[in-house]
Design an enzyme around this catalytic site. Structure first.
Site, PDB file in Angstrom:
ATOM      1  N   SER A  11       0.905  -1.282   0.030  1.00 11.92           N
ATOM      2  CA  SER A  11       0.082  -0.053  -0.080  1.00 11.92           C
ATOM      3  C   SER A  11       0.774   1.285  -0.149  1.00 11.92           C
ATOM      4  O   SER A  11       1.909   1.262   0.440  1.00 11.92           O
ATOM      5  CB  SER A  11      -0.865   0.008   1.236  1.00 11.92           C
ATOM      6  OG  SER A  11      -1.568   1.261   1.409  1.00 11.92           O
ATOM      7  N   TYR A  22      -1.598  -1.560  10.127  1.00  7.59           N
ATOM      8  CA  TYR A  22      -1.567  -1.466   8.720  1.00  7.59           C
ATOM      9  C   TYR A  22      -0.500  -1.244   8.125  1.00  7.59           C
ATOM     10  O   TYR A  22       0.106  -1.813   7.215  1.00  7.59           O
ATOM     11  CB  TYR A  22      -2.740  -0.722   8.221  1.00  7.59           C
ATOM     12  CG  TYR A  22      -3.162  -0.835   6.686  1.00  7.59           C
ATOM     13  CD1 TYR A  22      -3.891  -1.998   6.411  1.00  7.59           C
ATOM     14  CD2 TYR A  22      -2.803   0.025   5.643  1.00  7.59           C
ATOM     15  CE1 TYR A  22      -4.237  -2.286   4.919  1.00  7.59           C
ATOM     16  CE2 TYR A  22      -3.089  -0.469   4.571  1.00  7.59           C
ATOM     17  CZ  TYR A  22      -3.794  -1.504   4.106  1.00  7.59           C
ATOM     18  OH  TYR A  22      -3.821  -1.581   2.749  1.00  7.59           O
TER      19      TYR A  22
HETATM   20  N1  LIG Z   1      -8.827   0.117  -1.473  1.00  5.87           N
HETATM   21  C1  LIG Z   1      -7.761   0.458  -1.335  1.00  5.87           C
HETATM   22  O1  LIG Z   1      -7.829   1.864  -1.086  1.00  5.87           O
HETATM   23  C2  LIG Z   1      -6.533  -0.021  -0.979  1.00  5.87           C
HETATM   24  C3  LIG Z   1      -5.346   0.945  -0.967  1.00  5.87           C
HETATM   25  C4  LIG Z   1      -4.140   0.313  -0.733  1.00  5.87           C
HETATM   26  C5  LIG Z   1      -3.982  -1.075  -0.713  1.00  5.87           C
HETATM   27  N2  LIG Z   1      -4.918  -1.940  -0.571  1.00  5.87           N
HETATM   28  C6  LIG Z   1      -4.621  -3.466  -0.797  1.00  5.87           C
HETATM   29  O2  LIG Z   1      -5.326  -4.038  -1.914  1.00  5.87           O
HETATM   30  C7  LIG Z   1      -5.595  -5.428  -1.440  1.00  5.87           C
HETATM   31  C8  LIG Z   1      -6.922  -5.660  -2.095  1.00  5.87           C
HETATM   32  O3  LIG Z   1      -7.956  -4.913  -1.310  1.00  5.87           O
HETATM   33  P1  LIG Z   1      -9.165  -4.257  -2.213  1.00  5.87           P
HETATM   34  O4  LIG Z   1      -9.148  -2.705  -2.182  1.00  5.87           O
HETATM   35  O5  LIG Z   1      -9.504  -5.030  -3.458  1.00  5.87           O
HETATM   36  O6  LIG Z   1     -10.250  -4.637  -1.153  1.00  5.87           O
HETATM   37  P2  LIG Z   1     -11.647  -5.543  -1.228  1.00  5.87           P
HETATM   38  O7  LIG Z   1     -12.199  -5.270  -2.220  1.00  5.87           O
HETATM   39  O8  LIG Z   1     -11.976  -5.735   0.354  1.00  5.87           O
HETATM   40  O9  LIG Z   1     -10.861  -7.038  -1.299  1.00  5.87           O
HETATM   41  C9  LIG Z   1     -10.136  -7.640  -0.484  1.00  5.87           C
HETATM   42  C10 LIG Z   1      -9.894  -9.342  -0.462  1.00  5.87           C
HETATM   43  O10 LIG Z   1      -9.201  -9.688   0.397  1.00  5.87           O
HETATM   44  C11 LIG Z   1      -9.884 -11.131   1.016  1.00  5.87           C
HETATM   45  N3  LIG Z   1      -9.501 -10.933   2.505  1.00  5.87           N
HETATM   46  C12 LIG Z   1      -9.297 -10.188   3.326  1.00  5.87           C
HETATM   47  N4  LIG Z   1      -9.095 -10.485   4.568  1.00  5.87           N
HETATM   48  C13 LIG Z   1      -8.912 -11.749   4.296  1.00  5.87           C
HETATM   49  C14 LIG Z   1      -8.844 -12.867   5.226  1.00  5.87           C
HETATM   50  N5  LIG Z   1      -8.264 -13.032   6.410  1.00  5.87           N
HETATM   51  N6  LIG Z   1      -8.397 -14.153   4.790  1.00  5.87           N
HETATM   52  C15 LIG Z   1      -9.011 -14.374   3.484  1.00  5.87           C
HETATM   53  N7  LIG Z   1      -9.339 -13.438   2.455  1.00  5.87           N
HETATM   54  C16 LIG Z   1      -9.325 -12.291   3.037  1.00  5.87           C
HETATM   55  C17 LIG Z   1     -11.374 -10.651   0.704  1.00  5.87           C
HETATM   56  O11 LIG Z   1     -12.012 -11.795   0.924  1.00  5.87           O
HETATM   57  P3  LIG Z   1     -13.752 -11.724   1.290  1.00  5.87           P
HETATM   58  O12 LIG Z   1     -14.405 -10.199   0.860  1.00  5.87           O
HETATM   59  O13 LIG Z   1     -14.194 -12.681   0.803  1.00  5.87           O
HETATM   60  O14 LIG Z   1     -13.734 -11.654   2.726  1.00  5.87           O
HETATM   61  C18 LIG Z   1     -11.265  -9.846  -0.568  1.00  5.87           C
HETATM   62  O15 LIG Z   1     -11.414 -10.950  -1.571  1.00  5.87           O
HETATM   63  C19 LIG Z   1      -5.545  -5.585   0.196  1.00  5.87           C
HETATM   64  O16 LIG Z   1      -4.251  -6.176   0.432  1.00  5.87           O
HETATM   65  C20 LIG Z   1      -5.504  -4.050   0.530  1.00  5.87           C
HETATM   66  O17 LIG Z   1      -4.848  -3.894   1.637  1.00  5.87           O
HETATM   67  C21 LIG Z   1      -6.216  -1.368  -0.873  1.00  5.87           C
END
Ligand SMILES: NC(=O)c1ccc[n+]([C@@H]2O[C@H](COP(=O)([O-])OP(=O)(O)OC[C@H]3O[C@@H](n4cnc5c(N)ncnc54)[C@H](OP(=O)(O)O)[C@@H]3O)[C@@H](O)[C@H]2O)c1
Length: 279
Positions: free
Chosen positions: A141, A154
């Site tokens: 991130s 985080y």
């Molecule tokens: N969105 C942002 O602004 C942002 C910014 C920087 C970095 N990120 C990073 O990008 C990555 C993807 O996030 P996203 O934005 O696409 O969010 P998202 O739509 O919430 O997707 C997160 C995914 O991770 C899975 N997940 C979370 N915790 C888990 C666990 N304990 N065990 C198994 N699966 C788990 C979720 O599964 P379920 O939904 O099925 O539970 C979901 O498929 C993450 O690592 C996040 O930290 C996001």
């Protein structure tokens, strides 16, 4: 590349960035192993992918905080044999200060971001080294570089992901393995499920939220150029440069604003402040 000859494993593919990666690899003919916790959503994603792109999609449902689930996933990887692409993407945020977060949630974050990323990467590497090729994208991130931009656990766990990935890339480059630390900024996804995405965007209109598809596009472009660090988006790159050039005390002073508030503020509360410093 022969269709259906390659396999990509993507953790956290039920929504957001993971789902967007799944679509990109599926349209390029990769078979997929996708993981997530929400069974219905994951099965729906798998069905859409397999029917749209005529590929084989294996679903793995489970919480990566559970050691047995992680072991099962690593065993599945070993049974599968050749994995061409690994994307360690599963992750979540907790918008509470460290002292206000229960220790179970803190452990879950460490297990998902640090332990799962480590164990799954370790499981795919022997075959990638034998094949002398492979791709590993670990999703960190932008928050990993700016103390106070995100909550401390985080930041700490995503910093692990980033520095682990940077160093790993040096170790495995000799085997032709292409490794990337993907550091997105604010992205529209289920990540902000406790805050309505549209409301967040309105509140912080200076920040350009990216779509998961835009993030994935930039990640894959950077991968082609063999760039280890990928920060998608011009504004996010600018934040990164500023964060790297400002002394720590200045960053901490700016971030200190958030510690004077509480629930009302979100993990991005400092960004408009940084932006106003820039402009
Ligand atoms: N969105 C942002 O602004 C942002 C910014 C920087 C970095 N990120 C990073 O990008 C990555 C993807 O996030 P996203 O934005 O696409 O969010 P998202 O739509 O919430 O997707 C997160 C995914 O991770 C899975 N997940 C979370 N915790 C888990 C666990 N304990 N065990 C198994 N699966 C788990 C979720 O599964 P379920 O939904 O099925 O539970 C979901 O498929 C993450 O690592 C996040 O930290 C996001």
């Amino acid at each position: 590349m022969e269709p259906n000859q390659h396999t990509a494993i993507i953790t956290g593919a039920t929504s957001g960035i993971g789902k967007a990666f799944a679509h990109r690899f599926a349209e390029n003919g990769f078979n997929l192993i996708i993981t997530g916790r929400r069974p219905e959503e994951l099965k729906n994603v798998a069905k859409t992918l397999s029917t749209t792109y005529n590929i084989i999609v294996t679903t793995f449902i489970g919480d990566l905080t559970d050691p047995q689930i992680r072991l099962n996933l690593c065993n599945l990887i070993k049974e599968t044999g050749k994995i061409d692409v690994l994307i360690n993407n599963a992750g979540f945020g907790i918008d509470l200060p460290f002292y206000g977060t229960c220790i179970t949630d803190i452990s879950s974050m460490i297990s998902t971001h640090i332990v799962a990323t480590t164990e799954i990467t370790h499981a795919v590497l022997p075959e990638m080294i034998r094949q002398r090729k492979g791709i590993i994208i670990n999703v960190s991130s932008l928050g990993a570089f700016i103390p106070g931009l995100t909550r401390s656990m985080y930041l700490a766990t995503k910093s692990f992901v980033h520095y682990f990935t940077e160093s790993l890339s040096v170790e495995v480059r000799q085997f032709g393995i292409n490794v990337q630390s993907l550091c997105p900024g604010m992205t529209r996804s289920d990540f902000h499920r406790n805050h309505n995405n549209a409301e967040l965007e309105k509140k912080f209109e200076l920040i350009k939220f990216m779509t998961p598809e835009e993030v994935v596009d930039q990640s894959l472009k950077a991968l082609k150029k063999r760039r280890v660090l990928c920060i998608p988006g011009a504004l996010n790159k600018l934040f990164f440069v500023i964060a790297k050039s400002l002394p720590l005390w200045v960053l901490q002073r700016i971030s200190g604003f958030r510690n004077e508030e509480s629930i009302e503020h979100t993990p991005v509360s400092v960004l408009p402040v940084i932006a106003s410093v820039v402009h």
